[in-house]
Design a protein around this motif. Structure first.
Motif, PDB file in Angstrom:
ATOM      1  N   TYR A  63      -2.917   5.239  -2.407  1.00 23.17           N
ATOM      2  CA  TYR A  63      -3.961   6.071  -1.809  1.00 23.17           C
ATOM      3  C   TYR A  63      -3.446   7.498  -1.715  1.00 23.17           C
ATOM      4  O   TYR A  63      -2.375   7.760  -1.164  1.00 23.17           O
ATOM      5  CB  TYR A  63      -4.316   5.563  -0.407  1.00 23.17           C
ATOM      6  CG  TYR A  63      -4.674   4.103  -0.360  1.00 23.17           C
ATOM      7  CD1 TYR A  63      -5.999   3.683  -0.435  1.00 23.17           C
ATOM      8  CD2 TYR A  63      -3.677   3.139  -0.237  1.00 23.17           C
ATOM      9  CE1 TYR A  63      -6.328   2.333  -0.383  1.00 23.17           C
ATOM     10  CE2 TYR A  63      -3.991   1.789  -0.191  1.00 23.17           C
ATOM     11  CZ  TYR A  63      -5.311   1.392  -0.263  1.00 23.17           C
ATOM     12  OH  TYR A  63      -5.635   0.057  -0.226  1.00 23.17           O
ATOM     13  N   HIS A 114       0.850  -1.193   0.000  1.00 16.83           N
ATOM     14  CA  HIS A 114       0.000   0.000   0.000  1.00 16.83           C
ATOM     15  C   HIS A 114       0.883   1.239   0.000  1.00 16.83           C
ATOM     16  O   HIS A 114       1.686   1.445   0.921  1.00 16.83           O
ATOM     17  CB  HIS A 114      -0.893   0.033   1.248  1.00 16.83           C
ATOM     18  CG  HIS A 114      -1.808  -1.143   1.378  1.00 16.83           C
ATOM     19  ND1 HIS A 114      -2.959  -1.272   0.642  1.00 16.83           N
ATOM     20  CD2 HIS A 114      -1.728  -2.256   2.163  1.00 16.83           C
ATOM     21  CE1 HIS A 114      -3.574  -2.398   0.968  1.00 16.83           C
ATOM     22  NE2 HIS A 114      -2.836  -3.023   1.886  1.00 16.83           N
ATOM     23  N   GLY A 154       4.671   4.829   3.329  1.00 17.80           N
ATOM     24  CA  GLY A 154       4.268   6.226   3.381  1.00 17.80           C
ATOM     25  C   GLY A 154       5.241   7.093   2.602  1.00 17.80           C
ATOM     26  O   GLY A 154       6.451   6.911   2.706  1.00 17.80           O
ATOM     27  N   ALA A 182      -2.184   6.675   8.616  1.00 14.12           N
ATOM     28  CA  ALA A 182      -2.230   5.399   7.911  1.00 14.12           C
ATOM     29  C   ALA A 182      -1.127   4.455   8.384  1.00 14.12           C
ATOM     30  O   ALA A 182      -1.360   3.255   8.583  1.00 14.12           O
ATOM     31  CB  ALA A 182      -2.106   5.634   6.402  1.00 14.12           C
ATOM     32  N   GLY A 222       1.956  11.765  -3.177  1.00 12.70           N
ATOM     33  CA  GLY A 222       0.863  10.839  -3.393  1.00 12.70           C
ATOM     34  C   GLY A 222       0.577  10.621  -4.866  1.00 12.70           C
ATOM     35  O   GLY A 222       0.251   9.508  -5.299  1.00 12.70           O
ATOM     36  N   GLY A 259      -6.406   9.284   7.475  1.00 10.00           N
ATOM     37  CA  GLY A 259      -5.348   8.314   7.236  1.00 10.00           C
ATOM     38  C   GLY A 259      -5.502   7.095   8.123  1.00 10.00           C
ATOM     39  O   GLY A 259      -5.306   5.958   7.684  1.00 10.00           O
ATOM     40  N   VAL A 306      -0.469  10.631   6.230  1.00  9.75           N
ATOM     41  CA  VAL A 306       0.433   9.492   6.118  1.00  9.75           C
ATOM     42  C   VAL A 306       0.700   8.898   7.499  1.00  9.75           C
ATOM     43  O   VAL A 306       0.719   7.670   7.670  1.00  9.75           O
ATOM     44  CB  VAL A 306       1.743   9.914   5.438  1.00  9.75           C
ATOM     45  CG1 VAL A 306       2.752   8.769   5.442  1.00  9.75           C
ATOM     46  CG2 VAL A 306       1.476  10.391   4.018  1.00  9.75           C
ATOM     47  N   VAL A 360       2.969  -1.268   4.250  1.00  6.38           N
ATOM     48  CA  VAL A 360       2.469   0.090   4.063  1.00  6.38           C
ATOM     49  C   VAL A 360       3.666   1.017   3.847  1.00  6.38           C
ATOM     50  O   VAL A 360       4.547   1.100   4.708  1.00  6.38           O
ATOM     51  CB  VAL A 360       1.648   0.572   5.275  1.00  6.38           C
ATOM     52  CG1 VAL A 360       0.994   1.923   4.968  1.00  6.38           C
ATOM     53  CG2 VAL A 360       0.600  -0.462   5.670  1.00  6.38           C
ATOM     54  N   VAL A 364       0.885   5.250   0.452  1.00  7.38           N
ATOM     55  CA  VAL A 364       0.029   6.293   1.025  1.00  7.38           C
ATOM     56  C   VAL A 364       0.778   7.619   0.959  1.00  7.38           C
ATOM     57  O   VAL A 364       1.914   7.720   1.437  1.00  7.38           O
ATOM     58  CB  VAL A 364      -0.330   5.980   2.489  1.00  7.38           C
ATOM     59  CG1 VAL A 364      -1.251   7.061   3.048  1.00  7.38           C
ATOM     60  CG2 VAL A 364      -0.995   4.612   2.606  1.00  7.38           C
ATOM     61  N   LEU A 366      -8.234   4.831   6.900  1.00  2.00           N
ATOM     62  CA  LEU A 366      -7.740   4.076   5.749  1.00  2.00           C
ATOM     63  C   LEU A 366      -6.888   2.903   6.221  1.00  2.00           C
ATOM     64  O   LEU A 366      -7.077   1.762   5.781  1.00  2.00           O
ATOM     65  CB  LEU A 366      -6.921   4.998   4.851  1.00  2.00           C
ATOM     66  CG  LEU A 366      -6.101   4.335   3.739  1.00  2.00           C
ATOM     67  CD1 LEU A 366      -7.032   3.706   2.709  1.00  2.00           C
ATOM     68  CD2 LEU A 366      -5.174   5.353   3.087  1.00  2.00           C
TER      69      LEU A 366
END
Length: 318
Positions: free
Chosen positions: A107, A75, A144, A157, A83, A129, A154, A142, A77, A132
């Motif tokens: 995202y 993912h 960021g 998330a 982004g 965030g 960020v 993940v 983010v 999400l």
């Protein structure tokens, strides 16, 4: 910002991208060609900044491959330029390697509309965030992306992903990124002050773009999406790409284009299958069976795609 304390917090953060570049203070007094030359001169150091992070980038690739092997997702983010670069990187994996949101998803703070319309205020929404990130799974990774290394969207998330047991990483152009200490792997790219103070769509964005391209390409190579330097999972959705698939088979095997096109058609357009058939001298059906026995495997260090192993098995009569 909600109050004076918010302003003080941001003003107290150290980020080289917010420093004034002493080499470009006179940029507004230069003719156009000199402005261009100055910008390009400043960009020369960007690649070196990414090269300095090769070690942690390699570790991040290994972590990402592990996540995908375990059935997890990567993912991205981010907000603003960071982004948008993440969305671009993820979107281009589908036509290049036939990898989509089932494996890599991006995202952007503010949602899809923020790709073409400024929604910079969305980056301050930590709660969004976090909401999400609550959907991320323990086997996920993940990543960021934030030039400043502090973006609340960020941060939220990453925090939620960590709470769910997911691995976390940060790509930032601030060597003192506040979020770095709370992630498993931090890629800190020291790009220094921008040509135009604080304009992180420039050097900082270029560095993040290079880092993302390097990361996703290395992941796809280790996941067996290439043979040598050829993209054997390319989706031939237009005439240019259809021609590329035939050209790749010619480049890989040295056989003529007509023969390569014939075998590719017999293989249902699957470059990997056609490649094994051409290299082994066997039929597309035999190549498909061999590849089923030797699927892509990043643990097979010298042949993650399984192509060489399948060809060897067919040649030996296996």
């Amino acid at each position: 910002m909600n109050d004076e304390n918010d302003w003080r917090e941001v003003l107290g953060l150290r980020s080289p991208t917010e420093d004034r570049n002493p080499r470009t203070t006179g940029i507004d007094q230069l003719p156009a060609t000199d402005v261009v030359n100055l910008v390009l001169s400043e960009d020369r150091g960007v690649v070196a900044a990414v090269e300095a992070a090769a070690g942690p980038l390699g570790r991040l690739v290994d972590r990402a491959v592990g996540a995908l092997v375990e059935g997890g997702r990567i993912h991205y983010v981010g907000s603003g330029t960071s982004g948008r670069l993440a969305v671009l990187d993820a979107a281009e994996l589908r036509p290049t390697y036939d990898v989509g949101e089932e494996s890599v998803r991006a995202y952007l703070a503010g949602g899809p509309d923020a790709m073409v319309n400024s929604a910079e205020g969305a980056e301050d929404d930590d709660a969004a965030g976090h909401r999400l990130g609550r959907h991320f799974a323990p086997q996920d990774l993940v990543v960021g992306l934030t030039a400043s290394g502090r973006t609340p969207f960020v941060a939220g998330a990453l925090r939620a992903g960590h709470e769910n047991g997911a691995a976390t990483a940060l790509i930032s152009t601030n060597p003192d990124a506040p979020l770095a200490d709370d992630t498993d792997i931090a890629i800190l790219l020291d790009t220094g002050p921008e040509v135009i103070t604080g304009s992180t769509r420039m050097r900082a964005a270029t560095a993040q773009k290079i880092a993302l391209n390097t990361f996703s390409t290395a992941v796809m190579v280790r996941m067996g999406k290439t043979f040598s330097n050829l993209m054997i999972e390319v989706r031939a959705t237009n005439k240019k790409l259809q021609a590329r698939t035939v050209r790749m088979l010619v480049q890989a095997t040295g056989q003529d284009a007509g023969r390569c096109a014939e075998v590719l058609t017999a293989a249902g357009g699957h470059v990997r299958t056609a490649l094994v058939a051409l290299m082994s001298g066997q039929t597309a059906e035999a190549a498909e069976r061999a590849l089923a026995d030797f699927p892509p495997d990043p643990a097979r260090i010298d042949d993650p795609a399984g192509v060489r192993t399948a060809v060897a098995a067919l040649r030996s009569g296996g």
